[in-house]
Design a protein around this motif. Structure first.
Motif: not given
Length: 299
Positions: A252-263
């Motif tokens: 859910v957090e990944i989705e909420r963050g717009g999939f910005a997992v590299l930052e």
């Protein structure tokens, strides 16, 4: 290493490295917790050999040594190790199959040489050992309802796959730094993503679209796992529901963050973890009290 000390070592490994799942295990009856800690501790022990950024020893030799000691322990030989006594005791206590243990260790061995997977089917082959068998090893500890052991096995596998794929989405940058790309090459090509894009400081649009696609796959695994919770004894259900909520919370957090997992590394906020734990605490206590109301017929 005494058996008690070995279980405590596994508990500490679990508390340090598996915080979300460790929190969920607090909802289990006390006697089950140490066995879950033992299984997690063994898995983490092997995982640290192949994944630790700080390990300077020969990883292959260290894993070979662990595999050898595990095999000797499973054969009944005494082994000197901080984690294995608890793990072997749990394996024997619950009849966990040698095939599941060997499958897990084979997946750990693959991490020493395999840096990527061509298709999702190939990745599933790896995850069978790295994740699905973790679910099936946990199942006898969590206890399926009488007569439902076979039906509960596939949902347990699916939950392991869901958790693993969630981790892959969260840890894209970390895995890339280790020289590995778990997301299938076929999917990268379909979205126009190069492996180098997964190591950049910012998450580009193509990478986000790729991660959204893989997130939908993770959701399918969670859906396939859901029916299995009601196939467990009542005292184990709050733990598994909380674990699903917490790991699903990462997604859910990944989705909420717009999939910005590299930052940044995605985390579930502490307040949400606490709220999830509290929601299931009452059910855990009631289930435990109910199962302890057992009428014993004396001769």
């Amino acid at each position: 290493m005494t058996l008690t000390a070995s279980y405590e070592r596994c508990r500490r490994l679990h508390a340090r490295y598996g915080r979300s799942y460790y929190l969920a295990t607090l909802l289990l009856p006390a006697w089950k917790r140490r066995h879950v800690h033992a299984l997690y501790g063994f898995a983490r022990y092997a995982d640290e050999i192949v994944d630790s950024f700080t390990m300077s020893a020969d990883r292959r030799a260290a894993l070979d040594d662990l595999c050898d000691r595990t095999a000797r322990g499973l054969a009944g030989e005494p082994v000197a190790d901080p984690v294995l006594p608890a793990f072997l005791h749990t394996v024997r206590s619950f009849g966990i199959t040698r095939a599941d243990v060997d499958s897990f260790l084979a997946a750990m061995r693959a991490d020493l040489s395999v840096t990527g997977y061509a298709t999702y089917d190939d990745l599933l082959g790896y995850m069978e050992g790295s994740a699905a068998v973790i679910g099936t090893m946990m199942l006898p500890v969590l206890e399926a309802l009488p007569g439902e052991e076979r039906a509960a096995r596939e949902p347990a596998r699916q939950l392991g796959l869901a958790f693993q794929l969630t981790n892959f989405l969260r840890d894209v940058a970390e895995d890339h730094a280790r020289g590995r790309v778990y997301l299938p090459a076929q999917d990268l090509a379909a979205f126009g993503v190069e492996p180098a894009d997964l190591g950049r400081p910012r998450t580009g649009r193509a990478v986000r679209e790729l991660l959204a696609f893989e997130a939908r796959r993770a959701r399918e695994h969670y859906r396939a796992a859901a029916p299995g919770i009601d196939l467990l004894v009542a005292s184990s259900r709050p733990c598994v529901r909380a674990a699903v909520e917490l790991y699903g919370g990462i997604l859910v957090e990944i989705e909420r963050g717009g999939f910005a997992v590299l930052e940044r590394r995605v985390r579930v906020p502490r307040r949400r973890k606490a709220a999830a734990f509290a929601r299931h605490l009452l059910a855990s206590a009631e289930a435990g009290r109910h199962e302890r109301r057992v009428r014993v017929e004396l001769p």
